[in-house]
Design a protein around this motif. Sequence first.
Motif, PDB file in Angstrom:
ATOM      1  N   ASN A  22     -69.618  -1.178  50.541  1.00 24.65           N
ATOM      2  CA  ASN A  22     -68.790  -1.676  49.434  1.00 24.65           C
ATOM      3  C   ASN A  22     -69.273  -1.117  48.093  1.00 24.65           C
ATOM      4  O   ASN A  22     -68.458  -0.747  47.240  1.00 24.65           O
ATOM      5  CB  ASN A  22     -68.792  -3.204  49.397  1.00 24.65           C
ATOM      6  N   ALA A  23     -70.584  -1.053  47.902  1.00 24.27           N
ATOM      7  CA  ALA A  23     -71.144  -0.523  46.654  1.00 24.27           C
ATOM      8  C   ALA A  23     -70.807   0.957  46.500  1.00 24.27           C
ATOM      9  O   ALA A  23     -70.438   1.404  45.406  1.00 24.27           O
ATOM     10  CB  ALA A  23     -72.654  -0.726  46.621  1.00 24.27           C
ATOM     11  N   ILE A  24     -70.901   1.712  47.573  1.00 24.53           N
ATOM     12  CA  ILE A  24     -70.571   3.138  47.531  1.00 24.53           C
ATOM     13  C   ILE A  24     -69.098   3.314  47.163  1.00 24.53           C
ATOM     14  O   ILE A  24     -68.761   4.157  46.338  1.00 24.53           O
ATOM     15  CB  ILE A  24     -70.924   3.826  48.863  1.00 24.53           C
ATOM     16  N   THR A  25     -68.241   2.505  47.742  1.00 30.69           N
ATOM     17  CA  THR A  25     -66.810   2.568  47.432  1.00 30.69           C
ATOM     18  C   THR A  25     -66.563   2.293  45.948  1.00 30.69           C
ATOM     19  O   THR A  25     -65.807   3.006  45.291  1.00 30.69           O
ATOM     20  CB  THR A  25     -66.024   1.565  48.301  1.00 30.69           C
ATOM     21  N   LYS A  26     -67.217   1.267  45.414  1.00 29.65           N
ATOM     22  CA  LYS A  26     -67.051   0.929  43.994  1.00 29.65           C
ATOM     23  C   LYS A  26     -67.590   2.033  43.089  1.00 29.65           C
ATOM     24  O   LYS A  26     -66.974   2.372  42.081  1.00 29.65           O
ATOM     25  CB  LYS A  26     -67.741  -0.393  43.681  1.00 29.65           C
ATOM     26  N   LEU A  27     -68.739   2.590  43.445  1.00 33.22           N
ATOM     27  CA  LEU A  27     -69.302   3.669  42.633  1.00 33.22           C
ATOM     28  C   LEU A  27     -68.436   4.928  42.703  1.00 33.22           C
ATOM     29  O   LEU A  27     -68.260   5.609  41.691  1.00 33.22           O
ATOM     30  CB  LEU A  27     -70.735   3.971  43.060  1.00 33.22           C
ATOM     31  N   LEU A  49     -73.303   9.827  40.170  1.00 31.86           N
ATOM     32  CA  LEU A  49     -73.676  10.663  41.326  1.00 31.86           C
ATOM     33  C   LEU A  49     -75.127  10.423  41.740  1.00 31.86           C
ATOM     34  O   LEU A  49     -75.445  10.398  42.931  1.00 31.86           O
ATOM     35  CB  LEU A  49     -73.441  12.138  41.012  1.00 31.86           C
ATOM     36  N   ILE A  50     -76.000  10.239  40.765  1.00 32.93           N
ATOM     37  CA  ILE A  50     -77.409   9.948  41.068  1.00 32.93           C
ATOM     38  C   ILE A  50     -77.526   8.605  41.779  1.00 32.93           C
ATOM     39  O   ILE A  50     -78.236   8.474  42.780  1.00 32.93           O
ATOM     40  CB  ILE A  50     -78.255   9.995  39.781  1.00 32.93           C
ATOM     41  N   MET A  51     -76.819   7.595  41.281  1.00 32.07           N
ATOM     42  CA  MET A  51     -76.859   6.278  41.927  1.00 32.07           C
ATOM     43  C   MET A  51     -76.345   6.359  43.359  1.00 32.07           C
ATOM     44  O   MET A  51     -76.929   5.754  44.269  1.00 32.07           O
ATOM     45  CB  MET A  51     -76.047   5.266  41.119  1.00 32.07           C
ATOM     46  N   LEU A  52     -75.267   7.111  43.550  1.00 33.25           N
ATOM     47  CA  LEU A  52     -74.736   7.265  44.906  1.00 33.25           C
ATOM     48  C   LEU A  52     -75.757   7.911  45.836  1.00 33.25           C
ATOM     49  O   LEU A  52     -75.929   7.475  46.973  1.00 33.25           O
ATOM     50  CB  LEU A  52     -73.444   8.097  44.863  1.00 33.25           C
ATOM     51  N   ASP A  53     -76.448   8.934  45.359  1.00 32.70           N
ATOM     52  CA  ASP A  53     -77.466   9.598  46.175  1.00 32.70           C
ATOM     53  C   ASP A  53     -78.592   8.636  46.550  1.00 32.70           C
ATOM     54  O   ASP A  53     -79.006   8.575  47.705  1.00 32.70           O
ATOM     55  CB  ASP A  53     -78.040  10.804  45.432  1.00 32.70           C
ATOM     56  N   VAL A  54     -79.071   7.879  45.593  1.00 32.93           N
ATOM     57  CA  VAL A  54     -80.170   6.944  45.858  1.00 32.93           C
ATOM     58  C   VAL A  54     -79.742   5.890  46.876  1.00 32.93           C
ATOM     59  O   VAL A  54     -80.481   5.589  47.816  1.00 32.93           O
ATOM     60  CB  VAL A  54     -80.658   6.288  44.546  1.00 32.93           C
ATOM     61  N   ILE A  55     -78.537   5.357  46.715  1.00 31.20           N
ATOM     62  CA  ILE A  55     -78.068   4.308  47.625  1.00 31.20           C
ATOM     63  C   ILE A  55     -77.777   4.869  49.007  1.00 31.20           C
ATOM     64  O   ILE A  55     -78.195   4.291  50.019  1.00 31.20           O
ATOM     65  CB  ILE A  55     -76.838   3.589  47.027  1.00 31.20           C
TER      66      ILE A  55
END
Length: 123
Positions: A22-27, A49-55
């Motif tokens: 869900n977080a990836i979808t929102k980001l 993009l950085i947040m997506l990579d970390v998650i």
Amino acid sequence: MTYKTKLIFNVDMTRNPQEIINAITKLERNLNTCVPYSCFGNDNKKLVLIMLDVIRNNRSNLWINSTYLSVSEMFHQHPDNALWQSALDAKEWLEGQFEIEELLFKEVTVSSGNLLEGVLFNR
């Protein structure tokens, strides 16, 4: 899972797999709709993009520090580095410290009265 949602799950994460998806979808949605630059000139899309990579990859604090901090910044208690802070925020989200909505950037709004509102800077 598609390539976009391929995740590395680890026992030290507080978030469950559905929360991460869900977080990836929102980001990803925020990446497409956010104001491109902050009032400080930071590239919001790059930060997402950085947040997506970390998650997605459950990056470690060591990886985050070695990737986004210079040698001199590593010795400061609170480095002023937006890339590092974005990665650290995503890691802290994985650890359950706050909600994903706190990581999202303001979205661009288009209105008939002011077509460029929010296009360049957060307001």
